[in-house]
Enzyme design. Structure first.
Site, PDB file in Angstrom:
ATOM      1  N   SER B  12       4.705  25.666  66.987  1.00 55.63           N
ATOM      2  CA  SER B  12       4.829  26.662  65.814  1.00 55.63           C
ATOM      3  C   SER B  12       4.880  25.250  64.616  1.00 55.63           C
ATOM      4  CB  SER B  12       5.862  27.306  66.014  1.00 55.63           C
ATOM      5  OG  SER B  12       5.974  28.313  64.943  1.00 55.63           O
ATOM      6  N   HIS B  39       1.420  29.504  66.763  1.00 52.57           N
ATOM      7  CA  HIS B  39       1.866  30.580  65.673  1.00 52.57           C
ATOM      8  C   HIS B  39       0.914  30.394  64.535  1.00 52.57           C
ATOM      9  CE1 HIS B  39       6.155  30.995  67.391  1.00 52.57           C
ATOM     10  NE2 HIS B  39       5.218  31.767  67.926  1.00 52.57           N
ATOM     11  N   ASP B 132      10.807  31.114  70.363  1.00 51.09           N
ATOM     12  CA  ASP B 132       9.781  31.606  71.111  1.00 51.09           C
ATOM     13  C   ASP B 132       9.376  30.623  71.990  1.00 51.09           C
ATOM     14  OD1 ASP B 132       7.903  33.372  71.858  1.00 51.09           O
ATOM     15  OD2 ASP B 132       6.385  32.757  70.576  1.00 51.09           O
TER      16      ASP B 132
END
Lengths: 274, 187
Positions: B12, B39, B132
């Protein structure tokens, strides 16, 4: 966080339980996402094992109705994939307006964002009064919710951004407003929509459709069921009728069905006779 | 160690440069396939796969639903979809709600890959600003796969890697250079 990992035998028992409880066949869904959703539901509702979960599905019709609603994956945004909607307007609507009384079908309308998006685009293209729109879903609760026109306020940002990219004839507030922490959609749009509680798999569809909007629903089925559903769709389309799939979906695995590609990126297809 | 079949890489905030470095040095013809879960902006569909392709030694593809997973190929999760890896070596897409505020969610791809590939999977988690991937790494480890986390001291944002390290006994904590070396030695 508590977690449940269903064994494949337990998963199959639950799928059978769903069928026994309400005659709905979940056996040909994509395994991993269905398994995950079942596991999460069991955790959040504190079921200790698959048998207890199955017993509840079978003994409690209200719970079963809620279960069907919870299992149907919502459509994410109004006008999701704006380029697709522009292509639908340019490539499909321009053909529909030449037909006598075109029929449009959304076979699994789920939470209804695609339905409302379609209706707004039809209205702004001066086509809404000339078409017949039919929307189906296996969950009665989904349809009732669509008829209320209430959506989470969280969705307003994407809705506004997408809307303004596509519709320039009327402001966003013509169709959407904020009330009591909800995003409310103008339900006048659905006045003439024919709603039916059924899925594509088992549903009965009469006559032929000029356009079928079936975006991001096939992804929840395994390849075998996808083939069956696409064959059914093919047979439900008028000759040279149109089909929209989601941008991540394709007909590649089903080359026996005669479709021509109208827009490769936006996944618009046309039934071809040859 | 191994033989491995598939490598999942999640990243991310602060991971883009590391990803391009890794892609530039992927070994060819190992028979491995790769999935990238990064992401990314939900409403921007194009451009990302092209940017990642520039220096990659292997082709980078955004898979469509039910696309078969081929060796020596890198698959990038498409914008605004979750990506599942199914038994039978193919992908399924999903528009289910965001997980950890993310769609695509690293947890979803990692957990399904763990279920489908078991001990034939390597999971690599890079820099990122939320949690995540932590559950996904746990699932990979529990299914017998191998887990690697980028050294939090090297990460621009260490929330994601630290969360995974707290949640699971990670097999190796490595710097990007070491991750590249690790992958290049795989057969």
């Amino acid at each position: 966080m508590n977690s449940i990992k269903l064994k494949i035998s337990e998963y199959k028992n639950i799928i059978q339980g769903i069928f026994d409880a309400g005659g709905v066949d979940f056996s040909e869904y994509s395994l991993c996402s269905m398994k995950r959703r079942l596991e999460q539901k069991m955790v959040s509702e504190k079921f200790s094992d698959a048998d207890e979960f199955i017993a509840n599905l079978k003994s409690n019709p209200k719970y079963f109705e809620q279960f069907l609603f919870d299992m149907s994956v919502p459509v994410t945004d109004f006008f999701r994939d704006t380029d697709t909607w522009k292509a639908i307007r340019n490539q499909v609507f321009s053909k529909l307006e030449k037909k006598e009384s075109p029929r449009i079908l959304i076979p699994e309308c789920s939470s209804g964002e695609d339905l409302y998006s379609l209706l707004i685009l039809l209205k702004e293209s001066n086509l809404l009064d000339f078409v017949e729109v039919e929307a189906c879903d296996i969950s009665k609760k989904n349809i009732e919710k669509i008829q209320k026109g209430l959506y989470t306020l969280k969705s307003i940002e994407a809705a506004g951004r997408n809307y303004n990219e596509i519709i320039t004839t009327m402001p966003f507030t013509e169709y959407f407003y904020e009330k009591n922490n909800d995003l409310v959609v103008n339900t006048n749009l659905i006045e003439k929509v024919i709603f039916r509680v059924q899925n594509l798999q088992a549903g009965v569809f009469e006559g032929y459709y000029d356009y079928i909007l079936y975006r991001n629903r096939l992804i929840y089925y395994n390849p075998q069921m996808q083939s069956k559903l696409l064959r059914k769709i093919y047979n439900m389309l008028h000759k040279s009728g149109y089909l929209s799939l989601g941008v991540g979906e394709n007909l590649n695995l089903h080359s026996d069905l005669k479709f021509t590609v109208v827009d490769k990126n936006e996944k618009i297809f046309k039934k071809s006779r040859f | 160690m191994g033989p491995y079949q598939h490598i999942v890489i999640g990243g991310s905030a602060g991971s883009f440069q590391s990803i391009t470095q890794i892609l530039a040095e992927l070994p060819k013809n190992t028979g491995l396939s790769f999935s990238l879960v990064l992401h990314r902006l939900k409403h921007v569909r194009s451009g990302f796969v092209e940017a990642l392709s520039l220096r990659s030694t292997l082709p980078v593809i955004e898979p469509e639903d039910k696309q078969y997973i081929r060796p020596n190929t890198v698959y990038l999760t498409p914008a605004n979809y979750h990506l599942y890896i199914e038994l039978g070596n193919y992908f399924s897409l999903s528009t289910e709600e965001s997980v950890n505020h993310s769609r695509p969610s690293i947890d979803i791809t990692f957990s399904s890959a763990a279920y489908s590939y078991k001990e034939k999977l390597v999971g690599i988690l890079l820099s990122g600003a939320n949690r995540d991937g932590a559950m996904g790494m746990k699932d990979i480890k529990e299914a017998g796969g191998f887990t690697i986390v980028q050294d939090p001291d090297e990460c621009q944002v260490k929330t994601m890697t630290s969360a995974a390290i707290e949640t699971t006994q990670i097999d190796k904590i490595l710097k990007i250079e070491e991750i590249i070396r690790f992958i290049s030695q795989m057969k």
